[in-house]
Design an enzyme around this catalytic site. Structure first.
Site, PDB file in Angstrom:
ATOM      1  N   CYS A 133       0.812  -1.219   0.000  1.00 16.16           N
ATOM      2  CA  CYS A 133       0.000   0.000   0.000  1.00 16.16           C
ATOM      3  C   CYS A 133       0.847   1.272   0.000  1.00 16.16           C
ATOM      4  O   CYS A 133       0.469   2.280  -0.591  1.00 16.16           O
ATOM      5  CB  CYS A 133      -0.969  -0.002   1.180  1.00 16.16           C
ATOM      6  SG  CYS A 133      -0.276  -0.603   2.719  1.00 16.16           S
ATOM      7  N   ARG A 239       4.525   3.287  11.850  1.00 10.62           N
ATOM      8  CA  ARG A 239       3.087   3.161  12.106  1.00 10.62           C
ATOM      9  C   ARG A 239       2.665   4.310  13.021  1.00 10.62           C
ATOM     10  O   ARG A 239       3.327   4.582  14.028  1.00 10.62           O
ATOM     11  CB  ARG A 239       2.802   1.826  12.791  1.00 10.62           C
ATOM     12  CG  ARG A 239       1.324   1.532  12.974  1.00 10.62           C
ATOM     13  CD  ARG A 239       0.657   1.096  11.701  1.00 10.62           C
ATOM     14  NE  ARG A 239       1.152  -0.175  11.207  1.00 10.62           N
ATOM     15  CZ  ARG A 239       0.893  -0.642   9.986  1.00 10.62           C
ATOM     16  NH1 ARG A 239       0.162   0.058   9.128  1.00 10.62           N
ATOM     17  NH2 ARG A 239       1.379  -1.799   9.596  1.00 10.62           N
ATOM     18  N   HIS A 246      -2.345   6.431   4.369  1.00  6.41           N
ATOM     19  CA  HIS A 246      -0.907   6.500   4.625  1.00  6.41           C
ATOM     20  C   HIS A 246      -0.394   7.834   4.085  1.00  6.41           C
ATOM     21  O   HIS A 246      -0.686   8.205   2.945  1.00  6.41           O
ATOM     22  CB  HIS A 246      -0.169   5.373   3.904  1.00  6.41           C
ATOM     23  CG  HIS A 246      -0.463   3.998   4.427  1.00  6.41           C
ATOM     24  ND1 HIS A 246      -1.202   3.748   5.571  1.00  6.41           N
ATOM     25  CD2 HIS A 246      -0.080   2.780   3.968  1.00  6.41           C
ATOM     26  CE1 HIS A 246      -1.265   2.439   5.782  1.00  6.41           C
ATOM     27  NE2 HIS A 246      -0.607   1.834   4.819  1.00  6.41           N
TER      28      HIS A 246
END
Lengths: 337, 337
Positions: A133, A239, A246
């Site tokens: 991703c 994270r 993101h």
């Protein structure tokens, strides 16, 4: 490619996860020619029901026998399950579009972002890999710049949301946050450390070179998708306590000098990119704003005066849509075109 | 420097803010030779009481007349108030240690991190500037590497906590988080956008070159503190939904080749640095762990294979302690030594 049909039998493996649910929604939204939808998941989720085009469909248990008559199988399961079940899908005659890391760097498997390397789809032997991703968002934004000015080096730091880990990641952030606000102990189950009100420089297992799997995936996948092994990539993946999307702080060095206006001009006509960049009016991409959007948003475009040909960018994309399910559907749209 | 005394009259302007309160605690913790403590704040906080060495002290209103008899005045107010009141402190004979950005780049004002450029203290003319909280953590960790291998370029992306904006920033994160978890509307007062479950690539006002004040402060202050204008610095500063401690993803290019073990060896003997770097055991610095610590923590040290002499690091420091109040006290300790 695929036999021409008016509509296709489509399977979604991992249908009850965060990306799988998004997949079912996107198939409906984009009116993908679905003759029959087969929803598959692990034993734990067998019997759950998901809505598609106004009808509830029952989730069946994923097995090697799940793919009889299936034309296209989207996989949203972990790498181990992809390795176990994708070959069964291929043997049954389906084209498998796999979202795990299992096949990304397999030289026989195309790794595809349709805006970047759509021609690679034709070379498949039954499996097509959907990239990481974080790689997808960056590749969509950087490919047009690479074409115009050749990118020599990328230094990227990511701010990745918990939905990258699926529904369980989102639940963990919510539960830990509630616990902390109520002065209770935090339960740590999904991540190696507390994610609420914290940033973890740890996504995926650590390798011997000190990098994580996620970091090396971004290095290797970027080169494979951009089809240029000369691009040098330095990655730190982090994270953050954000539910969805993101964000990426990206510094690039190009062969040809580009002004920030050059970059804005190139990206403003690039496919699936939205230039969202007027900082004095507080206009720059934010995770909470890009959630649910199909495009990759780019802002904070500015010349990096620390090198001759440098540009900084802030790239945000929805990891469940363009970073995952949407990109997979777009690959399938090329297959059936 | 200062006249030698057994103990000094110390003023803290902005005593009721997050960094000011931390300051009062650190003066007590480190047993700084305080003869009398004068607590100052704006009209709004006048009359509040803070404990120091077991006694409650009343906060007085900051004015130009506040500094009579004061030897050392710590300023934890915004730049406009520092510009207004610091000269009055100097005229009264105090040495002002200012935590705002007001004087950082004034060529007549030393900008000091005691581990990096303590000799600069002697050149003061009444005011010494405490650097930006993000600059301090990075400078403490990078100076020993610069001395050993000469740093040519730094590419840094920050993950800055809301306490960098003071108590109001912490309140805003808490209130927005509670609102979102209760499905209520979010009130936006302190930051330009929602900070809860979001990351803002926006700290300080935007300048004409597209960078923020905070980003340019890190560029300019790093060169001034390291006393080397040849270091090239590219910065992206980002506010994250974390209460305390700033984390930084730092990529450096050195003149001399350094292995990650070389860097670990140098930093393991460096002042105020703790190497916390055994990722396979989940050991790397985290904001929640470094909160309340005096040292700068460094982990994720790894060679950057995208250039010949590159190193990536993850640096975390407590922005209210080493990034602010502690650094200011350490400057004062040099003054009275």
């Amino acid at each position: 490619m695929l036999d021409k049909k008016n509509a296709y039998v489509v399977a979604v493996a991992g249908a009850t996860g965060a990306a799988g649910r998004e997949m079912v929604e996107i198939l409906e939204e984009r009116n993908f020619p679905v003759a029959e939808l087969v929803l598959l998941a692990s034993e734990r989720s067998e019997g759950e029901r998901l809505e598609f085009k106004g009808k509830n469909r029952t989730v069946k248990r994923l097995s090697r026998e799940s793919f009889k008559g299936v034309d296209i199988a989207f996989f949203f399961v972990d790498a181990a399950r992809s390795l176990e079940f994708a070959p069964a899908g291929v043997q049954s005659g389906a084209v498998v579009i796999d979202n795990s890391s299992a096949f990304c760097m397999d030289p026989k498997v195309p790794l595809v972002v349709p805006e970047v390397n759509p021609h690679a789809i034709a070379g498949h032997s039954g499996i097509i890999a959907n990239p990481d991703c974080s790689t997808i968002g960056m590749a969509v934004a950087l490919k047009p710049i690479h074409d115009a000015a050749r990118i020599k080096r990328i230094v990227v730091t990511t701010f990745q949301s918990v939905s990258g880990t699926g529904k369980k990641g989102m639940d963990e952030l919510a539960q830990q946050t509630v616990a902390l606000l109520n002065f209770k102990d935090v339960a740590i189950n999904v991540y190696p450390q507390q994610i609420a009100f914290n940033c973890l420089p740890h996504i995926g297992d650590f390798l011997d070179n000190g990098y994580t799997m996620e970091e090396m995936n971004m290095v290797n996948e970027t080169k494979k998708i951009m089809e240029d092994d000369s691009i040098r990539v330095a990655v730190t993946t982090v994270r953050v306590p954000v539910f969805r999307c993101h964000s990426e702080s990206v510094n690039i060095e190009t062969d040809k000098k580009m002004s920030s206006n050059d970059v804005r001009a190139i990206l403003s006509t690039a496919p699936s990119v939205i230039v969202y960049d007027d900082p004095k009016k507080n206009i720059y991409p934010l995770a909470i704003d890009v959630a649910g959007k199909d495009e990759v948003y780019v802002g904070r475009i500015r010349e990096d005066e620390s090198i001759a040909n440098g540009i900084n960018l802030w790239i945000v994309s929805d990891n469940l849509r363009k970073g995952s399910a949407l990109n997979a559907v777009q690959i399938a749209e090329h297959l059936v075109r």
